[in-house]
Every structure is written in C-alpha cells, then in structure tokens.
Motif scaffolding. Structure first.
Motif, PDB file in Angstrom:
ATOM      1  N   THR A  22      47.876  43.837  52.805  1.00 36.31           N
ATOM      2  CA  THR A  22      47.539  44.615  51.610  1.00 36.31           C
ATOM      3  C   THR A  22      47.233  43.720  50.420  1.00 36.31           C
ATOM      4  O   THR A  22      46.432  44.087  49.563  1.00 36.31           O
ATOM      5  N   TRP A  23      47.827  42.540  50.369  1.00 34.59           N
ATOM      6  CA  TRP A  23      47.486  41.603  49.306  1.00 34.59           C
ATOM      7  C   TRP A  23      46.057  41.118  49.475  1.00 34.59           C
ATOM      8  O   TRP A  23      45.289  41.063  48.516  1.00 34.59           O
ATOM      9  N   ASN A  24      45.681  40.778  50.696  1.00 32.26           N
ATOM     10  CA  ASN A  24      44.306  40.342  50.943  1.00 32.26           C
ATOM     11  C   ASN A  24      43.309  41.454  50.660  1.00 32.26           C
ATOM     12  O   ASN A  24      42.202  41.191  50.190  1.00 32.26           O
ATOM     13  N   ALA A  25      43.686  42.696  50.946  1.00 29.90           N
ATOM     14  CA  ALA A  25      42.780  43.825  50.729  1.00 29.90           C
ATOM     15  C   ALA A  25      42.650  44.189  49.250  1.00 29.90           C
ATOM     16  O   ALA A  25      41.560  44.513  48.783  1.00 29.90           O
ATOM     17  N   TRP A  26      43.780  44.160  48.498  1.00 31.55           N
ATOM     18  CA  TRP A  26      43.756  44.659  47.118  1.00 31.55           C
ATOM     19  C   TRP A  26      44.531  43.809  46.116  1.00 31.55           C
ATOM     20  O   TRP A  26      44.120  43.696  44.975  1.00 31.55           O
ATOM     21  N   GLY A  27      45.653  43.278  46.483  1.00 30.55           N
ATOM     22  CA  GLY A  27      46.555  42.628  45.532  1.00 30.55           C
ATOM     23  C   GLY A  27      45.989  41.398  44.865  1.00 30.55           C
ATOM     24  O   GLY A  27      46.197  41.171  43.680  1.00 30.55           O
ATOM     25  N   ARG A  28      45.264  40.610  45.629  1.00 36.02           N
ATOM     26  CA  ARG A  28      44.681  39.384  45.087  1.00 36.02           C
ATOM     27  C   ARG A  28      43.773  39.728  43.906  1.00 36.02           C
ATOM     28  O   ARG A  28      43.822  39.071  42.881  1.00 36.02           O
ATOM     29  N   ALA A  29      42.967  40.762  44.049  1.00 32.60           N
ATOM     30  CA  ALA A  29      42.041  41.166  42.988  1.00 32.60           C
ATOM     31  C   ALA A  29      42.772  41.712  41.770  1.00 32.60           C
ATOM     32  O   ALA A  29      42.234  41.727  40.671  1.00 32.60           O
ATOM     33  N   GLN A  30      44.007  42.150  41.958  1.00 32.10           N
ATOM     34  CA  GLN A  30      44.778  42.727  40.854  1.00 32.10           C
ATOM     35  C   GLN A  30      45.648  41.684  40.157  1.00 32.10           C
ATOM     36  O   GLN A  30      46.439  42.012  39.285  1.00 32.10           O
ATOM     37  N   GLY A  31      45.541  40.419  40.568  1.00 30.53           N
ATOM     38  CA  GLY A  31      46.300  39.370  39.931  1.00 30.53           C
ATOM     39  C   GLY A  31      47.742  39.261  40.399  1.00 30.53           C
ATOM     40  O   GLY A  31      48.542  38.536  39.811  1.00 30.53           O
ATOM     41  N   GLU A  32      48.067  39.938  41.454  1.00 36.99           N
ATOM     42  CA  GLU A  32      49.414  39.908  42.024  1.00 36.99           C
ATOM     43  C   GLU A  32      49.522  38.719  42.975  1.00 36.99           C
ATOM     44  O   GLU A  32      48.568  38.403  43.681  1.00 36.99           O
TER      45      GLU A  32
END
Length: 155
Positions: A22-32
């Motif tokens: 889920t980080w690769n899918a969305w979290g990285r783009a959210q700065g998490e």
C-alpha cells in the motif's frame, strides 16, 4: 486454488508486506514513510469496529488486501468509516479478489453497527458501482480529484 481471508489481528506478520504494497501504491506519493505505513497497517487489529485490515490468501500466500478505517482523507474528516487500501497484487488480478475483500470490509462495518461506509477512487467507479456503491460527488486529496462513493447498509 484455495482462498482464505485473515485479518492483521490474526496474522500480524503480514503487516510488513501489506504495508509495503500500500505504500508503493499510495503512501509514497503522500509523503508517508514506509515505516509509518507499516505501523499504521500493524495497528489495524480490531476484531469488531475500527480499525481492521483484511488479507486474502491464495494457497497460503498473501494476494490482496482491504481495510476498514476511521479516516482516509484529510479533506473529509466529517465522514467515517472508510473502505480503504483495496489492493490486489498484479499476478492475482482478474480472479475476483477485490469484490470478496470489499464485501468482507462491508460486513465488518455492518457488524460494528455502522449504517454507511465511504470510499474514494480515481479508476474503479465501475467495480464499486457493480457492488452496490453509489457516487456521492467529488473530493480532492493531495491535489487530485477523486470520485467519492458510499454504501448504505440495507437491513
């Protein structure tokens, strides 16, 4: 092919892989950070109510996930709970795991007494509509427009 559904409460060892997906899918783009995402997933251990993470296993191997969370966007904190982080590993796509997980999260929400569940999506409106979700407008998250959808419990 055998399918089983487990939760992070049952299998805390899966938090690392689900967090990474889920980080690769969305979290990285959210700065998490990856570590922050894994910790959030690992904390979704409620047996009833908020927050829960469901994992689909195919022949014992993690294949897909979805969560029931209190909050999924800073722009609509007035809405809760949310179906969040619906993710199917690419090699398991197309076999019907997303509907199974969406239904599992809906059932978790209904068991907890929630009358409505929310989600937002930018590319899966058709999938969710086919499962009984209805469009409820547009929201912006991290500067991007998404379709806001809801699913009401029908008793």
């Amino acid at each position: 092919m055998s399918l089983a559904l487990v939760t992070i409460a049952d299998r805390p060892d899966l938090a690392t892989i689900i967090g990474a997906w889920t980080w690769n899918a969305w979290g990285r783009a959210q700065g998490e950070t990856l570590e922050e995402r894994i910790a959030r997933v690992a904390a979704r251990t409620a047996r009833i109510g908020l927050e829960q993470c469901v994992v689909a296993l195919i022949d014992g191997e993690p294949a897909a996930t979805a969560s029931l969370v209190a909050e999924d966007t800073e722009t609509r904190r007035d809405l809760s709970p949310w179906l969040a982080s619906v993710y199917v590993e690419p090699r398991f796509r197309g076999v019907g795991l997303a509907p199974v997980l969406v239904t599992a999260v809906e059932m978790a929400a209904w068991r907890a007494g929630f009358p409505r569940v929310w989600l937002f999506t930018d590319g899966q409106v058709g999938l969710y509509a086919s499962l009984g979700w209805v469009e409820h407008g547009v929201l912006h998250d991290h500067g991007k427009p998404f379709v806001l959808m809801r699913r009401d419990h029908r008793r």
